[in-house]
Design a protein around this motif. Sequence first.
Motif, short mmCIF file in Angstrom:
data_model
loop_
_atom_site.label_atom_id
_atom_site.label_comp_id
_atom_site.label_asym_id
_atom_site.label_seq_id
_atom_site.Cartn_x
_atom_site.Cartn_y
_atom_site.Cartn_z
N TRP A 253 -3.61 3.53 -2.56
CA TRP A 253 -3.35 2.97 -3.56
C TRP A 253 -2.95 1.37 -3.09
N THR A 254 -3.38 0.43 -3.60
CA THR A 254 -3.21 -1.20 -3.33
C THR A 254 -2.89 -1.90 -4.36
N GLN B 51 -11.03 7.98 1.66
CA GLN B 51 -11.31 7.05 2.94
C GLN B 51 -12.72 6.28 2.39
N VAL C 175 -8.69 3.87 -3.10
CA VAL C 175 -9.59 4.43 -2.05
C VAL C 175 -9.41 5.83 -2.05
N LYS D 177 0.71 -1.25 -0.11
CA LYS D 177 0.03 0.00 0.00
C LYS D 177 0.83 1.21 -0.18
N GLU E 89 -3.26 -5.11 -5.16
CA GLU E 89 -3.89 -6.48 -4.63
C GLU E 89 -3.16 -7.82 -4.69
N SER F 149 -6.28 -1.34 -6.56
CA SER F 149 -7.30 -0.60 -6.07
C SER F 149 -7.00 0.83 -5.70
N SER G 166 -11.51 -0.46 -8.62
CA SER G 166 -10.56 -1.41 -8.98
C SER G 166 -10.22 -1.33 -10.18
N ASP H 217 -14.42 5.97 -1.18
CA ASP H 217 -14.95 5.52 -2.62
C ASP H 217 -13.69 4.68 -3.03
N THR H 218 -14.10 3.63 -3.61
CA THR H 218 -13.23 2.45 -4.06
C THR H 218 -13.27 2.34 -5.34
#
Length: 458
Positions: free
Chosen positions: A258-259, A230, A227, A193, A261, A225, A235, A232-233
Amino acid sequence: MKNKVTATFVFALLVTGGLLAMYFLPTLKVDGYTLRKVDLLSDLRPEPVEEVLCDSDSLELLPVVKPVFVDTCKTGMVCIEDYSDSTMRGMSRFYDALAQRASSRRPVRIAYFGDSFIEGDILTADLRAMLQSRFGGCGVGYVPITSRIAGFRPTVRHEFSGWQSHSVTDSIGFNRQLQDLSNHYYVPSAGAKVALKGQRVYASHLESCDESSFFFVASDSIWLSAVTNQSDTVSYAFPGNGALQVATVSGNIRNVEWTVERFDSAAVCYGVTMDGSDGVVVDNFSTRGSSGQQLGGVPMPVLKAYNRLRTYDLIVLQYGLNVASEGITNYRYYTSDMVRVINHLKEAFPQASILLVSIGDRESKDEAGNLRTMPGVKNLVRYQQALAAETHIAFWDLYQAMGGEGSMVKLVESKPQMANYDYTHINFRGGKHLAELLFESLVYGMEQHEKRKAYENE
């Protein structure tokens, strides 16, 4: 014996008078020939002026030659010196981009490269705020995936986890073919992340932005992904192609996370941005310990991909702290390498103006223990100026703008203090002071550019 002097004088006088009188006789002709007028004083008379009458339309009028427009510089200001040639790699393209920003579909972008002198967004934070206040824009710009000075940088709250970090200044384990224009790359683990939050404490226009982008390279499929705020996500799934790619999310973004995944095989990531959709963006690319020569090792395909995905209108190069030395006066070895670096950047970013900012003042002690400007600094400034002239780019003399000889001591001793006790690095107050000087020179240069264009179009 008679005295004949008087008679001779009288005779000469009568002859002379007769010859003078003959000038007034009418013109005589003998057998069709006109006799020449007797004029004893012809050698003393001015030449007659002969007037030639002709049709004015038959005269060829020469065009009025306009004098060359001469740039000026305000008293007390250190102006930008432009050494551009027909390739126009000085400041004109940047100035034109600022003037045309309203009709552009993207912000005007500045890539500001440097060493520890600008680390933590020193100088660039205030320059960014001034430019965005004048020309519009918001956001902190480009932020590397990780940073060892994240807690020191006041312009963005930066958090990250799950990354292997690699820098060009690492002694071992650095793959130069993987680096991006920041001279870094970051290898993720699944679930890695990186989060940014806009800050308004230090500078204006940073609290929120219009979009955030994530830059990466994947050889196979990768899932991301984002967000925002904190809540709205979004993908993303990207097929890997081994080239630089970017994922972007838009909106009124105050914070973003940002992640990574998951990914099917090797992936390398670079940076996250918080940008405005218009106005000005200033990206800080600082690398501690860098001399600038390392930029020449960034692969051309990577640079060209950045030019396509994140086009820059101005590239600023500010190096020298890791080059200047107490005993070295000849820096041709360094500028020879930097010629290749600048040509490398010219090829990758063909539309960008390039500005070389010299090293600032740096102090060292003489044999008696007294502080004075390090001898190598003045020589390096001149070599950097010659480098700008040789490569036909623009140059700004930071050393003179600071005040020249001994100016770093004055910054250290000022109240409040504007530089550190190493007599080498400025602090944020000093950064704001120097940013004001550079901003003033940029704006004045733009005004001169607009005056020149208007003059040439008259």
